[in-house]
Write an enzyme that holds these catalytic residues in place. Structure first.
Site, PDB file in Angstrom:
ATOM      1  N   TRP A 101       0.845  -1.205   0.000  1.00  0.00           N
ATOM      2  CA  TRP A 101       0.000   0.000   0.000  1.00  0.00           C
ATOM      3  C   TRP A 101       0.871   1.242   0.000  1.00  0.00           C
ATOM      4  O   TRP A 101       0.541   2.241  -0.646  1.00  0.00           O
ATOM      5  CB  TRP A 101      -0.957  -0.004   1.193  1.00  0.00           C
ATOM      6  CG  TRP A 101      -1.934  -1.130   1.125  1.00  0.00           C
ATOM      7  CD1 TRP A 101      -2.034  -2.180   1.981  1.00  0.00           C
ATOM      8  CD2 TRP A 101      -2.941  -1.341   0.130  1.00  0.00           C
ATOM      9  NE1 TRP A 101      -3.031  -3.023   1.584  1.00  0.00           N
ATOM     10  CE2 TRP A 101      -3.607  -2.546   0.449  1.00  0.00           C
ATOM     11  CE3 TRP A 101      -3.341  -0.643  -1.003  1.00  0.00           C
ATOM     12  CZ2 TRP A 101      -4.661  -3.051  -0.317  1.00  0.00           C
ATOM     13  CZ3 TRP A 101      -4.384  -1.145  -1.765  1.00  0.00           C
ATOM     14  CH2 TRP A 101      -5.033  -2.328  -1.422  1.00  0.00           C
ATOM     15  N   ASP A 171      -1.261   6.711   6.414  1.00  0.00           N
ATOM     16  CA  ASP A 171      -2.354   5.801   6.075  1.00  0.00           C
ATOM     17  C   ASP A 171      -2.503   4.835   7.249  1.00  0.00           C
ATOM     18  O   ASP A 171      -1.623   4.026   7.518  1.00  0.00           O
ATOM     19  CB  ASP A 171      -1.993   5.046   4.784  1.00  0.00           C
ATOM     20  CG  ASP A 171      -3.004   3.963   4.406  1.00  0.00           C
ATOM     21  OD1 ASP A 171      -3.952   3.723   5.175  1.00  0.00           O
ATOM     22  OD2 ASP A 171      -2.830   3.358   3.320  1.00  0.00           O
ATOM     23  N   LYS A 195     -11.412  -1.928   7.213  1.00  0.00           N
ATOM     24  CA  LYS A 195     -10.512  -2.820   7.929  1.00  0.00           C
ATOM     25  C   LYS A 195     -10.946  -2.909   9.400  1.00  0.00           C
ATOM     26  O   LYS A 195     -11.249  -3.963   9.900  1.00  0.00           O
ATOM     27  CB  LYS A 195      -9.068  -2.332   7.829  1.00  0.00           C
ATOM     28  CG  LYS A 195      -8.582  -2.083   6.404  1.00  0.00           C
ATOM     29  CD  LYS A 195      -8.353  -3.372   5.631  1.00  0.00           C
ATOM     30  CE  LYS A 195      -8.325  -3.176   4.125  1.00  0.00           C
ATOM     31  NZ  LYS A 195      -7.245  -2.390   3.600  1.00  0.00           N
TER      32      LYS A 195
END
Ligand SMILES: *Cc1c(COP(=O)(O)O)cnc(C)c1O
Length: 360
Positions: A101, A171, A195
């Protein structure tokens, strides 16, 4: 069939209590005679939902008044572009690349300006967090970017990087609300909610007010300007109404659980059960450096791909879902987010012990 123990990395397990409440309110929310899904986002009933969600999140995270909270669409991935579009005044960003990511965000930033990789853990398949205490951060970098918890490889920054005074952008998709953080250390904190918080399709952006300006890269679409969303209370257009409603319920659940300090304690307890077993097991082993282990995503392997596949299959049959590792890394991964009960982790370890005996 009853509820399974769901170890999915995302979309992931939600608190059962929240799901039951939402089910009970499905046809008639709070005497309105309609579902939240059918409600005008301009109605008083909906305004109360979004206001309460924001207030509860501010309370949970202790968010100072000079930070805005935005509920946006496009998932975490859209932020990979929105961040450079809004923050790259000098067209330069320092990126720490600790996983897939982080790499995607780094590559996306390159479309908009000069993205400089100042540290990486690619040399050891992202199995650790590099030392970020004294990085070579360009003088004119607009910000330093990290992915705080590495969902796929299972590492976590235990200490934030020394940004040498630059704005930190993080993030936090897979560690959102898993423990208390000091919001003032960041310029931007953002995460996809699927998540650790709610349903997929929404991202929460917590951004310091001075970073919200009209001075964005030329060609930035209206919908990708932080300012337009900040000025309109996340309602410039129709917001992800139902997601915000469910997230709001999860915030209330977290408050009832005792807030983020209590969650941290519980998450540490849960992760310890699994990591302690991995450390003593002769069959299973963890794949990341101990000091950098994530409390949320726990990857492990047997070292034999066929045995891994057998484990995943038998675990599924026994009611443990989504234990297969990410398609790019193989092995197994147990995501043990806030809503995974400690009983689920204990039951998984008991099952792993049994599997180890049977396959010794
Ligand atoms: C899942 C994930 C993303 C991508 O989220 P989308 O909402 O699918 O765009 C980004 N960053 C991290 C750390 C993630 O875990």
């Amino acid at each position: 069939m009853g509820r399974v123990y769901n170890f999915s990395a995302g979309p992931a397990v939600l608190p059962e209590e929240v799901l039951k409440e939402a089910a009970a309110e499905m046809l008639d929310y709070n005497g309105t005679g309609m579902s939240v899904m059918e409600m005008s986002h301009r109605s008083a009933a909906y305004q109360a939902i979004i206001d309460e969600a924001e207030a509860d999140l501010r309370e949970l995270m202790n968010i100072p008044d000079n930070y805005k909270v935005l509920f946006l669409q496009g998932g975490a991935s859209l932020q990979f572009a929105m961040i450079p579009m809004n923050l790259m005044k000098n067209k330069k960003a320092a990126h720490i690349v600790t996983g897939q990511w982080a790499k995607k965000a780094y590559q996306e930033a390159k479309i908009y300006g000069e993205a400089v990789e100042v540290a990486s853990s690619a040399d050891k398949t992202f199995s650790y967090i590099p030392d970020c205490s004294d990085l070579d951060i360009p003088e004119d970098a607009d910000y330093v970017y990290i992915c705080e918890n590495n969902t796929i490889y299972g590492t976590k920054f235990k200490e934030l990087p020394n940004t040498k005074g630059k704005t930190l952008v993080s993030d936090v998709s897979s560690c959102f609300l898993s423990e208390p953080i000091d919001v003032t250390k960041y310029g931007v904190i953002y995460g996809g909610v699927q998540k650790n918080i709610g349903p997929a399709g929404m991202v929460i952006v917590i951004i310091r007010e001075d970073l919200i300006t009209e001075d964005v890269l030329p060609g930035t679409p209206t919908m990708m300007k932080y300012k337009i969303h900040a000025d309109n209370g996340s309602m410039y257009n129709t917001p992800p109404c139902y997601n915000i409603y469910i997230c709001g319920k999860v915030f209330k659940w977290l408050k009832k659980m005792g807030g983020l300090s209590a969650m941290k304690e519980l998450n540490e307890k849960k992760a310890k059960i699994l990591y302690d077993f991995l450390d003593e097991s002769k069959l299973f082993k963890g794949t990341v450096e101990k000091k950098d282990r994530s409390l949320m995503n726990v990857p492990f392997v047997t070292g034999d791909a066929d045995l891994d596949a057998k484990f995943v299959k038998e675990a599924k049959a026994a009611g443990f879902e989504n234990l297969k590792g990410h398609r790019t890394v193989g092995g197994m991964r147990a995501s043990i987010y806030n809503a995974m009960p400690i009983e689920g982790v204990q039951a998984l370890v008991d099952f792993m012990k049994k599997f180890e005996e049977e396959n010794a």
